[in-house]
Design an enzyme around this catalytic site. Structure first.
Site, PDB file in Angstrom:
ATOM      1  N   SER A 208       0.790  -1.225   0.000  1.00 47.11           N
ATOM      2  CA  SER A 208       0.000   0.000   0.000  1.00 47.11           C
ATOM      3  C   SER A 208       0.825   1.280   0.000  1.00 47.11           C
ATOM      4  CB  SER A 208      -0.944   0.010   1.196  1.00 47.11           C
ATOM      5  OG  SER A 208      -0.206  -0.004   2.391  1.00 47.11           O
ATOM      6  N   HIS A 236      -5.398  -4.658  -0.747  1.00 45.94           N
ATOM      7  CA  HIS A 236      -5.327  -3.645  -1.806  1.00 45.94           C
ATOM      8  C   HIS A 236      -5.400  -4.281  -3.189  1.00 45.94           C
ATOM      9  CE1 HIS A 236      -4.634  -0.348   0.974  1.00 45.94           C
ATOM     10  NE2 HIS A 236      -3.911  -1.218   1.657  1.00 45.94           N
ATOM     11  N   LYS A 267     -12.385  -2.010   2.380  1.00 52.74           N
ATOM     12  CA  LYS A 267     -11.812  -1.127   1.350  1.00 52.74           C
ATOM     13  C   LYS A 267     -12.699  -1.220   0.097  1.00 52.74           C
ATOM     14  CE  LYS A 267      -7.156  -1.747   3.270  1.00 52.74           C
ATOM     15  NZ  LYS A 267      -7.180  -0.694   4.286  1.00 52.74           N
TER      16      LYS A 267
HETATM   17  N1  PLP Z   1      -3.538  -5.588   5.463  1.00 53.92           N
HETATM   18  C1  PLP Z   1      -3.249  -4.538   4.678  1.00 53.92           C
HETATM   19  C2  PLP Z   1      -2.247  -4.701   3.585  1.00 53.92           C
HETATM   20  C3  PLP Z   1      -3.866  -3.293   4.898  1.00 53.92           C
HETATM   21  O1  PLP Z   1      -3.570  -2.238   4.136  1.00 53.92           O
HETATM   22  C4  PLP Z   1      -4.795  -3.175   5.955  1.00 53.92           C
HETATM   23  C5  PLP Z   1      -5.461  -1.880   6.264  1.00 53.92           C
HETATM   24  O2  PLP Z   1      -4.967  -0.824   6.151  1.00 53.92           O
HETATM   25  C6  PLP Z   1      -5.059  -4.289   6.744  1.00 53.92           C
HETATM   26  C7  PLP Z   1      -4.428  -5.486   6.472  1.00 53.92           C
HETATM   27  C8  PLP Z   1      -6.058  -4.217   7.856  1.00 53.92           C
HETATM   28  O3  PLP Z   1      -7.344  -4.239   7.302  1.00 53.92           O
HETATM   29  P1  PLP Z   1      -8.617  -3.855   8.191  1.00 53.92           P
HETATM   30  O4  PLP Z   1      -8.829  -2.402   8.016  1.00 53.92           O
HETATM   31  O5  PLP Z   1      -9.723  -4.710   7.634  1.00 53.92           O
HETATM   32  O6  PLP Z   1      -8.270  -4.228   9.577  1.00 53.92           O
END
Ligand code: PLP
Length: 421
Positions: A208, A236, A267
């Site tokens: 990200s 993502h 997301k």
């Molecule tokens: N994994 C990645 C790569 C993320 O970007 C995010 C959130 O920013 C998460 C996990 C966590 O996701 P959640 O918002 O569902 O806890």
């Protein structure tokens, strides 16, 4: 005057205001916290939160003024956060199934909609089964400890998301960290890990901060060579990467080679909240028995389940939504590159505008907002020193005019602050 037990509490506000414990330990803690907060401010890494007074979408209203702000920093990749059908599905689920379960899943917290959504997620990813969590953070926190023992090994990309790092910390497996997307390093670590019973390679599908996509074909080839399993975090990627939006594994043609997928409902899939693991049935069955964030945390609220379920229906009905974002991403990336900016990553709607200097990223982001465009600057420690950037995220619901306005504003602001000649 306060007396007795009440006297031990120090009123911070007026009557009914917040209370703070008094006493020397409490005072010491307060001093320590204030000093730590001051350090964060002094280091220039303070994160402040802008308050939005409208729905999530390409155009926002900010609290305290600021109407028609063009939003380029949400993970609302497909624009489903405010899609009328998604909202209606949430309202219907709320009315039919109530506000929440007041329970964890295995006590009395499983409704038919939870089972339906798990089935839908597994079908979407073409896997055997799926399990819901309150977030993908929880899914990542719960999987490694449940799956791996001290006899096993986990090999993790050094730039994996914090939740993968934390999940791995919680497990007792042997830990290897390979250099970011470096297949030589991964191979060396896999060779070393041959002495362990089971090897699991863990990577973000798309990263990200850089908008780069993991070399999954090569990772899967190495996994095959060294008898390892592959785990990907698709937060993502789910919903929009690949011809049908199935994710990085579909994009790179390795859907049958990746064993475990964790992803988010927070997301592209409606943006409410929630996460999941999908993969082999015995693994999902084991997670229901052993995964602590699943066992000891409340069930997803029905309205949240309704949003995600409708988002998946929309994506499974047609790949038009998933496809719609690629052209917008291409427009932004090519126009910005032509204007003289360096955009990290490739073909991903995360478009980091690389600036280098932390101050430059901060003042440019502020100046963009003055022009009605909401973007966020990232600097150390979120990204490496000297690699500050403004991260722009494209959504399927941005119009071509929105994107052109953003590029024009970047060009003006970049010239003003010396990022462009
Ligand atoms: N994994 C990645 C790569 C993320 O970007 C995010 C959130 O920013 C998460 C996990 C966590 O996701 P959640 O918002 O569902 O806890």
């Amino acid at each position: 005057m306060l007396r007795g037990a009440a006297g031990r509490l120090l009123r911070c506000g007026g009557a009914g205001g917040p209370r703070a414990a008094s006493g020397s330990a409490a005072a010491q803690l307060r001093r320590r916290l204030e000093s730590e907060l001051e350090d964060i401010r002094g280091a220039g890494t303070w994160k402040s939160e802008r308050v939005i007074a409208s729905r999530q979408g390409p155009h926002l209203r900010l609290a305290g003024g600021g109407d028609g702000i063009l939003n380029f920093c949400a993970n609302n990749y497909l624009g489903l956060s405010s899609h009328p059908e998604v909202i209606r599905a949430a309202v219907e689920a709320l009315e039919k199934f109530g506000a929440g379960l007041s329970s964890v899943r295995f006590i009395c917290g499983t409704q038919s909609i939870h089972k339906d959504l798990e089935e839908k997620i597994a079908r979407f990813h073409q896997r055997e089964d799926a399990i819901l969590y309150a977030s993908c953070f929880d899914a990542n926190a719960g999987i490694f400890e449940a799956l791996l023992t001290p006899e096993d090994a986990v090999l993790s990309d050094e730039l994996n998301h914090a939740s993968i790092i934390d999940g791995i910390r919680l497990c007792k497996a042997n830990k290897y960290r390979y250099k970011h997307m470096d297949m030589q390093d991964l191979e060396a670590k896999l060779q070393d890990a041959q002495k362990h019973r089971l090897r699991l390679v863990a990577t973000d599908g798309a990263f990200s901060m850089d908008g780069d996509i993991a070399p999954l074909r090569e990772i899967c080839q190495l996994a095959q060579k060294y008898d390892a399993l592959v785990f990907i975090d698709e937060c993502h990627a789910t919903g929009f990467l690949g011809p049908n939006g199935r994710g990085t594994d579909e994009l790179l043609g390795v859907m049958d080679k990746v064993t475990i997928i964790n992803s988010t409902l927070g997301k592209a899939l409606g943006g409410a909240a929630g996460g999941y693991t999908t993969g082999p049935k015995p693994l999902i069955d084991l997670l229901r028995q052993r995964s602590r964030p699943y066992l000891f945390s409340n069930s997803l609220p029905p309205a949240v389940v309704g949003c995600a379920s409708k988002a998946l229906d929309l994506l499974m009905e047609s790949n038009a939504i998933a496809q719609s974002m690629a052209a917008k991403t291409q427009r932004f990336r090519s126009k910005m590159t032509a204007a003289g900016f360096t955009i990290s990553g490739k073909d991903h709607p995360i478009c980091p505008v690389m600036l280098g200097d932390a101050r430059l990223a901060a003042v440019m982001a502020e100046d963009m907002l003055n022009r009605g465009i909401y973007v966020i600057g990232f600097s150390y420690p979120v990204v490496p020193k000297g690699k500050a950037r403004i991260r722009v995220q494209i959504s399927a619901v941005h119009s071509d005019e929105d994107i052109d306005r953003c590029v024009e504003a970047f060009t003006e602001v970049g010239r003003k602050h010396g990022a462009l000649p």
